[in-house]
Design a protein around this motif. Sequence first.
Motif: not given
Lengths: 154, 314, 363
Positions: C117, C122-124, C127
Motif C-alpha cells: 500500500q 492501491y488496496a488490492t 485486501f
Amino acid sequence: MQNSEILSLIKNKFPELLAEETPHGLVIPKTNLLDVARFLKTELGFENCHCVTAVDRKDRIEVVYHFYSFTYHFMLTLKIILSMNDLTVESVASLWRSADWLEREVYDLFGVRFLNHPDLRRIMNPDEWTDYPLRKDFKREDFIPRPVSPGLKG
Amino acid sequence: MIPMLLSGLAAIGFIAFSAMFLIWLERKISAWIQNRMGPMMTGFHGTLQPIADTIKLLLKEDIVPKGVDFLSWWLAPFFVTVPVVMAFLVIPFSPKWIALDLNVGVVYICSVTSLCVLGIFMAGWGSNNKYSLLGGMRSAAQIISYEVPLLLSVLLVVMEAGTLSMQGIIHAQSHGWFILKPHLTLAFLIYFISATAEVNRVPFDIPEAESELVAGYHTEYSGMKFAMFFVAEYTNMFIISAIATTLFLGGWQGPWLPGVVWFLLKSYGVIVLLMWMRWTLPRVRMDQMMSFAWKVLTPIALLNILISGWFMVK
Amino acid sequence: MGDLVTINMGPQHPSTHGVLYLELQLDGEVVVGCKTHLGYLHRSIEKIAENRTYTQFIPFTDRLDYLASMNNNLGYCLAVEKLLNVAVTPRAQYLRVIIAELNRVVSHLVAIGTFAQDLGAYATPLFYAFSDREKIVELFDSICGSRLTYNYMRIGGVSGDIPAGTEQVIKDFIKYERKQLIEYNELLTYNAIFLARSKNIGILSKEAAINYSVTGPILRASGVKWDLRKEEPYLVYDQFNFDIPVGTVGDSWDRFKVKLDEIEQSLRIIEQAIGAIPEGNPVSKVNRVFRGTGEIYLRTENPRGELGFYLVAEGGFNPTRCKIRSPSFSNLSALEELIKGLNISDAVCVLGSLDIVMGEIDR
C-alpha cells in the motif's frame, strides 16, 4: 561464557577497578563505565547493546545495560548504581548507536542525565514536563496509584 | 446559436452522467479485483451510490483554509473542469453526433486537454499546503513531459490519415483500424502510457500519491470544489479513451450496432483497462517516471516517426 | 542547494503506520534531515505493570504490538514463569508454539499488505492479505473469544484448550495459504515496478544493523543469519525443522522478501507441531497470585524482532520494575540515518519496510 569469566577479564584489563559480581549481573563504578564498555565492545565482542534501562530502588537508581555477544550467545548484564543526589552517568551512545534512543528513554522516565549524549531530549513525554514518571516517588494530582492488592487465596 | 447551446448542455449532461457511471464502475471493478462486493446498499447493486455521493458532496460545507491564495484557490476547480467540457466539442460519437467537426480537431483537443495542468498547479499553489504544493509541482512536471511522447504518437496517426479532422481520421480507418498496423500499434502503446500519465492514473498517480502526499493538489478542497476535481478526473479519463478510440480503434465504426454504441463500448473498454491497471500495479517514483518519458518513450516515438515516415515517403 | 522546506509527516498521515511524527527537511523532494517525534501513544504501560499483579498485567501486553498480541503474551508469560519457577505442561507448550506462529503469519501478512500500500498498490494487496488474516483471526476468535487483543496465554499455560476441530481448520489454512503465497509472489515480489521501487532503496548494512540493535526480519534481511528460535530455542522450537530466510543486500525488497519467506517457515513449524501435539492438560495447576524475588531478562522472537522483558521482583505481588524492550523501538531508531538523501517516496518505502507498530514503540 559466564559472568565470572568476564569479571576476571575486566579485572585483568583494569586492575584497580572495583567491580563485583552479583547474582544478577556485574556492578561497576560509574567512573569506569566508558572504559569497560569500550573494552567489552572492541575486545570481548559484545557488538550489540540490546537494552538500557533503569530501576528505582527508592534510595538509589540502578542503570542496567544488557550487552549481547553473537559469537558467545551470551547476554551480559552490567549495572551502575547511582545515588539519588547525583544522577549522572557517561553515555555509551558513541559506542552503540542503539543506546541513543534507549538512554533518552531512561532520561525521560527516570531523570538520569547521560553526559556527552548527542541529543538528550525527552522522547515520549512532552518537553515541558518536569516530573519523571517511572520513579517511585512520582506524584501528580491526576495520577492515582492502585492500592496494593492484598492477594487472593489461591 | 441554439444548436450550439443544446450540444453544450448535452455535453455537460453527458459529463455528469458519465462521471457518475465511471465512479460506480471503478468501485465495482476494484471490488471484483479485491474479492469483495463493492457498494450494494443503494439501488440494485449500488447503482444509486454515485447519486448519493453527489448529494453528500453538494450539501457539504465548503471549507476555506487559512492563508490561501484566494484567486487561484477559487479558480483552480474551474480551470480543471472547463477544458474538459471544451474537449467534448470535437469528440465524434457517431457520423452525425459531433458538435463541431473542426478541420484541426486533433490539434484542438490536444491543446485543450493540456490546459488542465494549469488548474492543478493553481490548486497546488493556492492551497497554502506543502503537500499540495509538492503535488502541484509533480503534476506540472509530469504532464508537461508526457505531452511530448503523446503528441509524437498522435502525429503518426495524422501522418497515416493525412487529415487533422476527427471524422476524417475515422473515415481513413474504414479499411482496418489503425491499431492493426505494426508501427501504429507501437504508437498506440506510447499513447496509452503517456495518456495514463496525463490523467494521473496508477502507475503514474504521482501528483496524488496518497501514501506520500496525502491527496496531493486537492488535499485542502472539500465539498463541491472537490467534486469538480473528481468529475474532471473521471471525464479526462473518458476523453483520453475517446481519443484512443478515434485515433486507433476505428471510432464509431462497427457492424450491426449503431455508431454511438460502438464508440461508447470501445471507450469504456479502454477505461476498464485503465481501471484494471490502477488496482493491480504499484506506483513508480518521480524520477523514474520522468526518465522513462524522456529517455525511453520520446526516443522510441521519434524513431517510430522517422522510420515509418521514410516508408511512407518512399 | 535551494531553500529547505520542513514538512510535518504525521502524526496523522496515511503511511506513518499509526501516530508517528516525522519532521522532514526537504530540499526539493530529497530528504536532507529527519527528526523523529514519538510519544503520541505513550500510555506508560511500564508504570501500570508496577501497580498490577503479575496475572493482571497480561492483557496490557496485548496492547503493545497489537498485531502480534499472542507473541507479546507469550514473551511476558515466559519471563514470569522463569522468574517465579512455574512449570508448563507439554501440551500447553505445543499450543503456544502453534498459536504464536499463527500470529506471526498474521502479523507478516499485515506487514506485506501495508508495505505494498505504501508503494502505491492501491488496496488490492492489502485486501488479499487481510482476507487471509481474517481466517486466522476467526480461528483465534473461536479459541479465546477475541479478535485483536487475545489475552490467551496464562502464567503456567494457556487460558483454555482449543475447541474440537481446530486442528483441521489449521491444516486447511496451511494448504490455502501456500497457494496464496504463490499468488503474492506473482502479484508483487517480481513485479517490475515493485522491484524498481524497492530494490536498493534504504540499504541497511550488516554492521549498522547490529550497531542499531535491529532485530528480527530486518536484521536477517541485512544478511545476519540470526533467529532466537534457532539460536537460543525456547518452548519446544528445538524439535522442529525450519530454515531461517536471509536477505543479501539489506534493502527494502529484502526486508519484504524475508517476511514473505518467513510465512512459509512458520507454516512448516505449525504443520510439524500440529502433528506432534501431545495429549494432556493445557493449563498447569498453579496459583492465581504469585510473589517472588529476583531479576530476569528474557527475549522471545516476535514477528518484528526480539521482544525483551526485564522483570525485577522484590517479593511483592507486583513487579518492582517491568522494562519492555520492544523491537520496533530499536528498528525505528535506524530510520533517521536510512532515509537521509532519499526521495520522499523512498522514505515512505523505507518506513513501510521497517514495519513498525507504534503501540510497542511508545508503550
